[in-house]
Design a protein around this motif. Structure first.
Motif, PDB file in Angstrom:
ATOM      1  N   ILE A 190       0.854  -1.186   0.000  1.00  0.00           N
ATOM      2  CA  ILE A 190       0.000   0.000   0.000  1.00  0.00           C
ATOM      3  C   ILE A 190       0.892   1.240   0.000  1.00  0.00           C
ATOM      4  CG2 ILE A 190      -1.686   1.370   1.301  1.00  0.00           C
ATOM      5  CD1 ILE A 190      -2.905  -1.135   2.285  1.00  0.00           C
ATOM      6  N   LEU A 191       0.507   2.192  -0.835  1.00  0.00           N
ATOM      7  CA  LEU A 191       1.261   3.438  -0.955  1.00  0.00           C
ATOM      8  C   LEU A 191       0.280   4.599  -0.921  1.00  0.00           C
ATOM      9  CD1 LEU A 191       4.098   4.256  -3.414  1.00  0.00           C
ATOM     10  CD2 LEU A 191       2.048   5.644  -3.516  1.00  0.00           C
ATOM     11  N   ILE A 192       0.616   5.686  -0.205  1.00  0.00           N
ATOM     12  CA  ILE A 192      -0.225   6.878  -0.124  1.00  0.00           C
ATOM     13  C   ILE A 192       0.581   8.073  -0.612  1.00  0.00           C
ATOM     14  CG2 ILE A 192      -1.542   8.404   1.409  1.00  0.00           C
ATOM     15  CD1 ILE A 192      -1.912   6.035   3.280  1.00  0.00           C
ATOM     16  N   TYR A 193      -0.040   8.838  -1.552  1.00  0.00           N
ATOM     17  CA  TYR A 193       0.650  10.028  -2.048  1.00  0.00           C
ATOM     18  C   TYR A 193      -0.320  11.205  -2.079  1.00  0.00           C
ATOM     19  CZ  TYR A 193      -1.619   9.249  -6.610  1.00  0.00           C
ATOM     20  OH  TYR A 193      -2.517   9.082  -7.617  1.00  0.00           O
ATOM     21  N   GLU A 194       0.251  12.419  -1.976  1.00  0.00           N
ATOM     22  CA  GLU A 194      -0.549  13.633  -1.979  1.00  0.00           C
ATOM     23  C   GLU A 194      -1.080  13.897  -3.382  1.00  0.00           C
ATOM     24  OE1 GLU A 194      -0.321  18.336  -0.593  1.00  0.00           O
ATOM     25  OE2 GLU A 194       1.409  17.005  -0.322  1.00  0.00           O
ATOM     26  N   LYS A 195      -2.371  14.184  -3.468  1.00  0.00           N
ATOM     27  CA  LYS A 195      -3.030  14.329  -4.767  1.00  0.00           C
ATOM     28  C   LYS A 195      -2.493  15.512  -5.558  1.00  0.00           C
ATOM     29  CE  LYS A 195      -7.626  14.622  -6.853  1.00  0.00           C
ATOM     30  NZ  LYS A 195      -9.079  14.695  -6.579  1.00  0.00           N
ATOM     31  N   GLN A 196      -2.200  16.614  -4.881  1.00  0.00           N
ATOM     32  CA  GLN A 196      -1.842  17.843  -5.588  1.00  0.00           C
ATOM     33  C   GLN A 196      -0.461  17.751  -6.242  1.00  0.00           C
ATOM     34  OE1 GLN A 196      -2.079  21.305  -3.178  1.00  0.00           O
ATOM     35  NE2 GLN A 196      -1.666  22.734  -4.844  1.00  0.00           N
ATOM     36  N   ASN A 197       0.553  17.350  -5.458  1.00  0.00           N
ATOM     37  CA  ASN A 197       1.914  17.322  -6.022  1.00  0.00           C
ATOM     38  C   ASN A 197       2.472  15.912  -6.183  1.00  0.00           C
ATOM     39  OD1 ASN A 197       2.478  16.549  -3.400  1.00  0.00           O
ATOM     40  ND2 ASN A 197       3.213  18.575  -2.795  1.00  0.00           N
ATOM     41  N   GLN A 198       1.640  14.887  -5.891  1.00  0.00           N
ATOM     42  CA  GLN A 198       2.006  13.478  -6.041  1.00  0.00           C
ATOM     43  C   GLN A 198       3.191  13.086  -5.167  1.00  0.00           C
ATOM     44  OE1 GLN A 198       2.376  12.472 -10.218  1.00  0.00           O
ATOM     45  NE2 GLN A 198       0.165  12.327 -10.423  1.00  0.00           N
ATOM     46  N   LYS A 199       3.462  13.837  -4.108  1.00  0.00           N
ATOM     47  CA  LYS A 199       4.546  13.491  -3.193  1.00  0.00           C
ATOM     48  C   LYS A 199       4.124  12.316  -2.328  1.00  0.00           C
ATOM     49  CE  LYS A 199       7.453  15.436   0.473  1.00  0.00           C
ATOM     50  NZ  LYS A 199       8.676  14.918  -0.156  1.00  0.00           N
ATOM     51  N   ILE A 200       4.994  11.333  -2.185  1.00  0.00           N
ATOM     52  CA  ILE A 200       4.669  10.129  -1.418  1.00  0.00           C
ATOM     53  C   ILE A 200       4.661  10.477   0.063  1.00  0.00           C
ATOM     54  CG2 ILE A 200       5.444   7.817  -0.809  1.00  0.00           C
ATOM     55  CD1 ILE A 200       6.565   7.622  -3.677  1.00  0.00           C
ATOM     56  N   LEU A 201       3.572  10.073   0.748  1.00  0.00           N
ATOM     57  CA  LEU A 201       3.380  10.403   2.153  1.00  0.00           C
ATOM     58  C   LEU A 201       3.618   9.226   3.085  1.00  0.00           C
ATOM     59  CD1 LEU A 201       0.117  12.532   1.806  1.00  0.00           C
ATOM     60  CD2 LEU A 201       2.460  13.357   1.938  1.00  0.00           C
ATOM     61  N   ALA A 202       3.311   7.990   2.638  1.00  0.00           N
ATOM     62  CA  ALA A 202       3.455   6.828   3.521  1.00  0.00           C
ATOM     63  C   ALA A 202       3.473   5.547   2.696  1.00  0.00           C
ATOM     64  CB  ALA A 202       2.312   6.782   4.543  1.00  0.00           C
ATOM     65  N   ILE A 203       4.146   4.513   3.228  1.00  0.00           N
ATOM     66  CA  ILE A 203       4.158   3.168   2.629  1.00  0.00           C
ATOM     67  C   ILE A 203       4.101   2.157   3.762  1.00  0.00           C
ATOM     68  CG2 ILE A 203       5.497   3.833   0.584  1.00  0.00           C
ATOM     69  CD1 ILE A 203       7.959   2.636   1.999  1.00  0.00           C
TER      70      ILE A 203
END
Length: 874
Positions: A15-28
Motif C-alpha cells: 500500500i502506498l499513499i501520495y498527496e493528490k496535488q503534487n504526487q509526493k509520497i506520504l506513507a508506505i
C-alpha cells in the motif's frame, strides 16, 4: 490511531499513499517497502512520477498501471486500485498494489510444439522415459501426485498415468503441449521465473499456482522441479505436482473474506464497498453474476442494491429482458431467502417456475443460483445472490465460501448503512457539525460548519477548535471544553466564534463523547440572531424596568382559574412587599388593600371582567411598614377564541405623591379663596393655553364683570376702562407680553363702576413663559385706590392752604410788624426823628390794626382748614 497504524503495516499487500496535488509520497507499508527496494526515508523524498513508467510494450489486458517500483530500476508489472482519502489533513490517494511479476508476455509456443511433437511420440522416444526411471530419480516410490517431464521450454515429454485421476486430463493431451498454456495468466510470471532458474540449478520449488483442469476449472498445484537435463535416460526436467486446491482454497477463502471485510470497511460509500465485495467474489469463484439485495427501510420489500458480472455481454443478456429489482417476502429467490433465513440453492433456473427471471437466465445461459442470507445479529439485512453457468454439482465447495462471506459482510453493511445515514445527516444537516479528538483537533466537519466559519475545509481540518474561539471568550468556556474532552462528558455550552471575515458567531454546542474512537461529535446551533434579539430584549426590558421604576408603574397578571397572580418587580415595591416573603394570592392581596377599599376585590367579575373593556380605579393600600399609599389600577381582560375570559392583567401605579399634591393644592386653593374674600384686591389669571380669563369676586358688589370668560381684548373688564386710559393700558400690556426679557407689568387706570362713577385702580401681574419665552399664563391682582386718590387730593388742597397761611404769616404779618418795630426804634433811639410821639403812636396804631386784620384772616383760614381736615379723617 495506533490500531490503524498497526493494521496499515500488517496488511499482506503493498500500500502506498501520495498527496493528490503534487504526487509526493506520504506513507508506505512494510510490503510496499519490500517490493520497492527503497527505505522509508528514501521513499518520502520521491514522488509518484519518480517511480512510474508507462513504456512497457506488451501490457497484459488486466494491467491498469505500470509502476517502476524497484530501486534497481527493474520494471515490474502491477495492478493498482486508487482510493481518495484524507491523510495528514491533506487530499491524498491510497494505492493498493498487486504484483504481477516481471514477465507479462505470453510465449508463442506453436513452433515449439511442432518441434516437440516431431521429436517425441508415445511409441518413440517417450517410451524411454518410464515411470520407473522417473521415480528412481526422485527416490520416492510413494509419490501420489502428478509426475511429468518437460524440456527447457516447458513442453511435456512425459506425464504419469494418474493425470486423469488428478486433473481429469488424459495423458495424450499433455504430450506436445507446453505446461505454461495450462497456467493462470496471473501465476505465469512466477512459473516462468522458476523454469529459468531450474536450467542453472538442481532443485526449484514453485509455490502454489493455478492450473486448468479438464473442466476448465482452476486447480491449485505446488510443484517441485528436478533438473535431469544431463541424465541421458531423462534429458529433461522432472516436475512433481501435488493438488492442494482444497488447502489453498480454504486458506484463500479466509484471506479473501478477510480482505473482503477490510475492503468493505475502508473509506467509501456502501455501494462502493459492496461492489468491491462482488468483484472479489467473481474473481475467486466460479460465479458469473453476483448481486446484493437489501431489505427496504420499511421492511416491506427486498431491493436490488448492486450487481456485477465477469463478462460485459453476460450482464447485458441477463438484465436486458425483464428487469426485476424488487421482491416481496416469499417471492423469487431473494424473497425465499428472506423467508427461510438460510442458504438456498436453485438449479435449472431456466425452467424453475419459482425463479421469476428464468427468461433472463435462458438468455444468459445461467443454470444455478445460490442465495446466502446476510445477517446482523438475528436481523436479516438482505442476501448475496450468486448466479453461475455451472450446474449445482459443479459448484461444490462454493456454498460454504459464500456463507462465510454472508456472515462477515453483515456487520460491515450495518455499519455502512449507519455511517451513510449519519453522513447524510452530518453533511445535509443545516446545523454545523464537527468531530474533534480529545485534544480539540477537528477531524471532520460538514458544509454548514465551513460556511459558518467561512474558511476552506482544508484550513479547518487538522486545526484546533480553540483557534476559532473569540479572543475575549471567557476562560471558563475553554476550561469547560477541555474538561469535557478530558472526562469524556460534554455538557451544553454557549461560545463565541470568529469567522474569517471577523464576524462574531454565537454558537450553542451539544456533544457526544465516543470513547471507542477517542472522538467527540459536536453539534452547534447558530444562535447569533437569537443572542442579538436577547440583547435587544434585555436592553428593552432594562429600559422598561427603569421606566416602571421612574413612573412607579408595575405589571401583574392572573389566570382566572388560578388564585395566584404574577407580579413584576416594581409591583412588589409599590405594595411594599418582599418577593421572598410574600405570595400574591387573592387573599393576601385583599389584606394589602385599605379596609375601606377592599370592596374592589370582593366581587370584581361583574364589573371588571368584561372583554373589550379596560376599567380603571384608584384605591389605597397598606404596606408592611404600615404606610398608606394611593395607587391607580387599569385592568384588561384576555379572552380565548370563543370570547370567553381566561386571564386578567393590569398595571398599577403609585400615585401617592400626586394625591398628596392634589391635597396640598386643594388646601392652597381653599386658602386662596379665603384670602381673596378677605382681601380688598381682585385676583385674576389669564391662561393662554386654554384661552380663558378668570377673576375673583372681590369687586362684584360695585363693578359689573364676569369671573370667567374667553380670552379677548374686549371683555367684560376692559370694556369698563375709562376711555382716556384704554389705549394706554392695552398698549403697555401688549408690549410687556411681547418682550421676552420682561415678566412683570403694572399700570394705573380708571374704570366706571355700576353708577358710572370713576374708580381708580392699580393693576400688576407676573408673566409665566415656556422654554421659547412665549407667555403661557399671567397671574395678577387689581387694587382699588379710589379712597387713596381722594385723600391725596384733599391733602394736596390742605397743603395749598397751609402754604397760603404760611405765606400770610411770613409776609403779610411781617409788614405791619416791621413798621411797628421801626416806629419803636425811631422813638427810642432817634428821639422821634422829625416825628412827634403822637404821630408815632398813630402810625403804630395803624400798623397794629393792619396786623390784627391779618391775624383774623389767618385764624379764619386755620379754622376752615381744620374743618376740612376733620371731614377727610371722617
Amino acid at each position: 490511531m495506533e490500531e490503524y497504524k498497526l493494521l496499515f503495516q500488517v496488511i499482506p499487500y503493498p500500500i502506498l499513499i501520495y498527496e493528490k496535488q503534487n504526487q509526493k509520497i506520504l506513507a508506505i507499508n512494510k510490503e510496499a517497502k519490500k517490493l520497492y527496494g527503497y527505505s522509508v526515508d528514501e521513499f518520502l523524498e520521491l514522488s509518484l512520477e519518480d517511480i512510474s513508467s508507462c513504456k512497457l510494450e506488451n501490457k497484459i489486458p488486466q494491467l491498469e498501471k505500470i509502476l517502476k517500483l524497484r530501486k534497481d530500476e527493474k520494471e515490474i508489472a502491477v495492478r493498482v486500485k486508487d482510493q481518495p482519502i484524507i491523510f495528514q489533513s491533506k487530499n491524498a490517494i491510497m494505492l493498493t498494489i498487486s504484483d504481477l511479476g516481471d514477465c507479462v508476455v505470453k510465449v508463442d509456443y506453436k513452433n515449439e510444439k511442432e518441434n516437440c511433437t516431431s521429436n517425441c511420440s508415445l511409441n518413440g522416444e517417450n517410451e524411454k522415459i518410464t515411470e520407473k526411471k522417473v521415480r528412481s530419480k526422485i527416490f520416492d516410490a510413494d509419490i501420489s501426485g502428478l509426475i511429468a517431464v518437460i524440456d527447457k521450454k516447458g513442453f511435456y515429454k512425459y506425464v504419469s498415468g494418474n493425470a486423469e485421476e488428478v486433473l481429469g486430463i488424459e495423458v495424450n493431451e499433455f504430450i506436445g503441449n507446453n505446461a505454461l498454456n495450462f497456467i493462470h495468466l496471473e501465476d505465469l510470471p512466477k512459473v516462468k521465473e522458476s523454469l529459468n532458474l531450474i536450467n542453472n540449478t538442481k532443485h526449484v520449488f514453485i509455490p502454489p499456482y493455478r492450473f486448468r483442469d479438464v473442466n476448465k476449472k482452476w486447480r491449485w498445484l505446488e510443484t517441485q522441479l528436478v533438473n535431469d537435463l544431463s541424465d541421458p535416460t531423462i534429458q529433461g526436467i522432472i516436475a512433481i505436482s501435488n493438488d492442494i486446491t482444497h488447502k489453498v482454497e480454504e486458506r484463500l477463502n479466509k484471506e479473501i473474506i478477510k480482505s473482503l471485510v477490510n475492503s468493505a470497511s475502508q473509506t467509501g460509500t456502501l455501494l462502493e464497498s459492496l461492489n468491491e465485495v462482488l468483484r472479489r467474489v467473481l474473481r475467486f469463484s466460479t460465479i458469473n453474476i453476483a448481486e446484493i439485495w437489501l431489505v427496504s427501510e420499511d421492511k416491506s420489500d427486498m431491493d436490488l442494491f448492486c450487481s456485477l458480472s465477469n463478462e460485459v455481454k453476460l450482464k447485458g443478456d441477463f438484465y436486458m429482458t425483464k428487469a426485476v429489482n424488487r421482491f416481496k417476502p416469499g417471492v423469487g429467490l431473494p424473497g425465499n431467502i428472506w423467508m427461510e433465513q438460510s442458504p438456498i440453492i436453485w438449479d435449472d433456473l431456466q425452467q424453475n417456475q419459482k425463479f421469476i427471471r428464468r427468461s433472463n437466465a435462458l438468455k444468459a445461459n445461467i443454470k444455478t443460483g445460490i442465495g446466502i442470507p446476510i445477517f446482523y445479529n438475528e436481523e436479516v439485512l438482505g442476501c448475496l445472490l450468486c448466479l453461475s453457468k455451472y450446474r449445482k454439482e459443479e459448484l461444490k465447495g462454493q456454498t460454504e465460501f459464500l456463507v462465510d462471506i454472508g456472515k462477515h459482510i453483515g456487520p460491515v453493511i450495518k455499519q455502512k448503512v449507519v455511517e451513510e445515514n449519519y453522513n447524510n445527516f452530518f453533511n445535509l444537516s443545516p446545523y454545523p457539525h464537527c468531530i474533534v479528538d480529545y485534544k480539540g483537533v477537528i477531524k471532520k466537519c460538514n458544509q454548514s460548519f465551513t460556511e459558518l466559519l467561512q474558511y476552506p475545509i482544508l484550513e479547518i481540518l487538522g486545526s484546533n477548535i480553540f483557534n476559532f474561539l473569540h479572543p475575549d471568550e471567557d476562560k471558563n468556556i475553554i476550561t469547560r471544553i477541555k474538561f469535557a474532552l478530558k472526562n469524556k462528558v460534554f455538557q451544553s455550552l454557549r461560545t463565541r466564534f470568529i469567522s474569517k471575515s471577523k464576524e462574531i458567531k454565537w454558537l450553542e454546542w451539544n456533544g457526544k463523547v465516543i470513547p471507542e474512537t477517542k472522538n467527540i461529535i459536536l453539534v452547534a446551533k447558530d444562535i447569533t440572531i437569537q443572542i442579538k434579539s436577547e440583547e435587544k430584549l434585555n436592553l428593552a426590558y432594562t429600559k422598561l424596568k427603569a421606566a416602571q421604576k421612574i413612573a412607579k408603574i408595575g405589571y401583574w397578571s392572573r389566570d382566572l382559574d388560578s388564585d395566584l397572580s404574577v407580579w413584576s418587580e416594581e409591583t412588589y415595591k409599590i405594595y411594599g412587599k418582599e418577593k421572598n416573603n410574600f405570595i400574591p394570592t387573592k387573599e393576601n392581596i385583599i389584606k394589602a388593600f385599605h379596609p375601606d377599599d377592599r370592596h374592589y376585590l370582593e366581587n370584581p367579575y361583574d364589573k371588571y371582567v368584561i372583554p373589550g373593556q379596560n376599567p380603571e380605579f384608584e384605591h389605597r393600600i397598606i404596606t408592611d411598614s404600615k404606610q398608606m399609599r394611593w395607587v391607580k389600577q387599569k385592568i384588561k381582560v384576555i379572552a380565548d377564541e370563543d370570547n370567553t375570559p381566561n386571564r386578567i392583567e393590569g398595571i398599577i401605579q403609585d400615585i401617592t405623591e400626586k394625591k398628596n399634591q392634589e391635597l396640598k393644592l386643594k388646601l392652597s386653593n381653599e386658602r386662596f379663596v379665603l384670602a381673596q374674600k378677605a382681601s380688598n384686591e381682585l385676583i385674576w389669571e389669564m391662561d393662554f393655553r386654554n384661552k380663558t380669563i378668570s377673576r375673583g369676586e372681590g369687586y362684584l358688589n360695585y363693578i359689573d364683570y364676569n369671573t370667567k370668560e374667553k380670552l379677548s381684548i374686549n371683555n367684560s373688564w376692559t370694556n369698563k376702562i375709562y376711555s382716556e386710559d384704554f389705549e394706554r393700558v392695552c398698549t403697555s400690556f401688549e408690549e410687556i407680553l411681547k418682550c421676552e426679557e420682561r415678566n412683570f407689568w403694572n399700570g394705573e387706570y380708571r374704570i366706571l363702576n355700576r353708577d358710572n362713577s370713576i374708580v381708580y385702580l392699580v393693576d400688576r401681574c407676573y408673566i409665566l413663559r415656556d422654554k421659547d419665552r412665549n407667555p403661557i399664563k399671567v397671574v395678577g391682582s387689581v387694587l382699588d385706590i379710589s379712597n387713596s386718590k381722594r385723600q391725596t387730593q384733599s391733602i394736596r388742597k390742605q397743603n395749598e392752604q397751609l402754604q397760603e397761611i404760611a405765606w400770610l404769616q411770613s409776609h403779610t404779618i411781617r409788614s405791619p410788624l416791621s413798621r411797628i418795630l421801626g416806629l419803636v426804634y425811631l422813638y427810642k433811639d432817634a428821639n422821634g426823628g422829625e416825628k412827634t410821639l403822637e404821630e408815632i403812636l398813630d402810625y403804630i396804631g395803624e400798623s397794629a390794626e393792619e396786623l390784627d386784620t391779618v391775624v383774623k384772616k389767618i385764624v379764619e383760614m386755620t379754622n376752615k382748614f381744620k374743618h376740612e381736615a376733620d371731614l377727610i379723617d371722617r
